[in-house]
Enzyme design. Structure first.
Site, PDB file in Angstrom:
ATOM      1  CB  THR A 123      -0.915   0.026   1.236  1.00 57.39           C
ATOM      2  OG1 THR A 123      -0.140   0.404   2.389  1.00 57.39           O
ATOM      3  CG2 THR A 123      -1.559  -1.326   1.485  1.00 57.39           C
ATOM      4  CB  CYS A 124       0.216   4.848  -0.042  1.00 58.09           C
ATOM      5  SG  CYS A 124       1.142   6.404  -0.005  1.00 58.09           S
ATOM      6  NE  ARG A 173       0.275  -0.868   6.472  1.00 51.77           N
ATOM      7  CZ  ARG A 173       0.715  -0.416   7.636  1.00 51.77           C
ATOM      8  NH1 ARG A 173       1.725  -1.001   8.249  1.00 51.77           N
ATOM      9  NH2 ARG A 173       0.139   0.616   8.207  1.00 51.77           N
ATOM     10  CG  ASP A 214      -3.965   3.672   1.945  1.00 48.08           C
ATOM     11  OD1 ASP A 214      -3.961   3.424   0.731  1.00 48.08           O
ATOM     12  OD2 ASP A 214      -3.421   2.939   2.798  1.00 48.08           O
TER      13      ASP A 214
END
Length: 437
Positions: free
Chosen positions: A50-51, A53, A193
């Site tokens: 994700t952004c 992690r 996110d």
């Protein structure tokens, strides 16, 4: 061989946004990466990108060795040497790894606590791992427990209300500045996110025209496809700014990506028509000087929270309640796993006792009950007694320590301390019983 949990990765606390961008994978790239992990000996692994992690959650019989192999894979993915990742990767094992996954699924480890996107991202990563044949009983159990914990947190605490209210506040301010959102266009910087949440809220409120730019062009292009918007190269950002009525910054590189000079030039080309700028970056993406420009309305997350009247005290209380649920769930999960692990050993012990009973009856069918039970007890305890004597005969300290540990375990397993007269040592009671055999 015992299988243990571990996680290794880079997140918004340990690494730079630039490194996470280099490690990140889009959905079409993930199957190839999972196959690479299989080649490294993984049979239970989930890749979460994700952004905030990029993390590998896995179950493995040699977790520390596996984590080193995963670190090498990550370095290869980023085009760096393993030494270059030193200090930017974190590794957790055992209960700490389980707690981390639960916290991620519950959105307690996000830059904006309570944002709902990450649970869906975990589930999507789970589906991809399952399709690749990289899930197994241990990883499945951990994930299902994480989902159950996230459901409890959502239903028993107001943890999600803060993120939702921030989005609602952003929509409210956008309407205050521009009125009907169908007539305006938005430029999204980055793929964070919280920026995606704000964009979703604006789209639901009527926004139709969206352009996406990000430091890594392939990520911006993928995000544009997902949102039904357009893609612009990061190098062309200054050319795209003048057409944007709303700018949503969600990069988090640790440096300003939207400067006062850039915005001033864009405002001149816009003939000073107003711009609503939402800075969701952590650290901030928008230079403070942008807010000094006339007709530039800049709001960061704290500003939007104030608009939503969502107090920090209430948010922190919800987070504490959520963490209490997570810790309770982690302890319950560990207890259940320990109980399941003990079942085969108990079954084997029961089978051994039953086999000895049958053998004794077959060999000594004429004995009365008292004699038969004494003989059975002697047979059952013969092996353990010999083992304890062997430990005692071992002259070095290791043998004595092993014997002491075994005696303590016997006392606990068979509750021998309940049979010991007051004042007598339970270990001494084990010794006295052993001498009588």
């Amino acid at each position: 061989m015992i299988t243990s949990y571990f996680v290794i990765g880079a997140n918004h606390r340990t690494s730079s946004g630039a490194l996470r961008d280099r490690l990140a994978t889009e959905e079409v790239e993930t199957p190839e990466l999972l196959e690479r992990l299989r080649g490294l000996g993984f049979d239970q692994a989930l890749w979460l990108s994700t952004c905030d992690r990029v993390e590998l959650h896995a179950a493995h019989s040699r977790p520390l060795e596996a984590a080193l192999a995963a670190a090498g894979c990550m370095a290869e993915r980023a085009g760096l040497e393993a030494a270059d990742l030193s200090g930017q990767l974190f590794t957790l094992t055992g209960a700490a790894a389980v707690r981390h996954l639960f916290a991620v699924a519950c959105s307690l480890d996000s830059q904006v606590v309570g944002e709902p996107h990450v649970l869906g991202q975990v589930k999507a990563a789970h589906r991809m791992a399952s399709s690749a044949g990289l899930t197994g009983p241990e990883l499945e159990a951990e994930l299902q427990a994480a989902y159950a914990t996230a459901k409890r947190v959502r239903s028993e605490t107001p943890i999600a209300e803060g993120a939702t209210s921030i989005v609602a506040a952003a929509v409210q301010v956008a309407r205050d500045v521009h009125g009907d959102l169908k007539r305006v266009s938005a430029l999204v910087l980055g793929t964070g996110d919280m920026g995606a949440m704000v964009l979703d809220g604006l789209r639901e409120a009527g926004l139709e025209r969206v352009t996406v730019a990000a430091p890594v062009d392939r990520r911006a292009e993928a995000a544009a496809r997902r949102t039904g918007g357009h893609f612009v190269r990061w190098d062309d950002l200054e050319q795209a700014l003048p057409t944007a009525d709303i700018v949503v910054a969600a990069v988090g590189l640790g440096r300003y990506v939207l400067t006062g000079a850039m915005m001033d030039a864009a405002m001149r080309r816009r003939r000073r028509r107003p711009v609503f700028v939402v800075d969701t970056g952590v650290p901030a993406d928008v230079e403070p000087g942008v807010a000094d420009l006339r007709e530039a309305f800049v709001y960061d997350l704290a500003d939007l929270e104030r608009v939503a009247l969502a107090g920090r005290v209430g948010r922190e209380a919800a987070a504490r309640a959520a963490w209490a649920i997570v810790d309770e769930a982690v302890n319950a999960f560990a207890r259940e796993r320990a109980e399941r692990a003990a079942v085969p050993a108990v079954a084997a012990l029961r089978a051994h006792f039953e086999a000895e009973r049958r053998r004794l009856l077959a060999e000594n069918g004429t004995l009365d009950a008292g004699a038969a039970t004494r003989l059975l007890i002697n047979r059952l305890l013969h092996g353990p007694s010999e083992a304890l004597r062997g430990m005692a005969a071992d002259a070095d300290g290791a043998g004595l320590a092993e014997r002491a540990q075994a005696e303590r375990l016997l006392v606990r397993l068979f509750r021998l301390d309940e049979d010991v007269p007051k004042g007598e040592d339970a270990g001494a009671a084990v010794n006295s019983r052993e001498k009588r055999l």
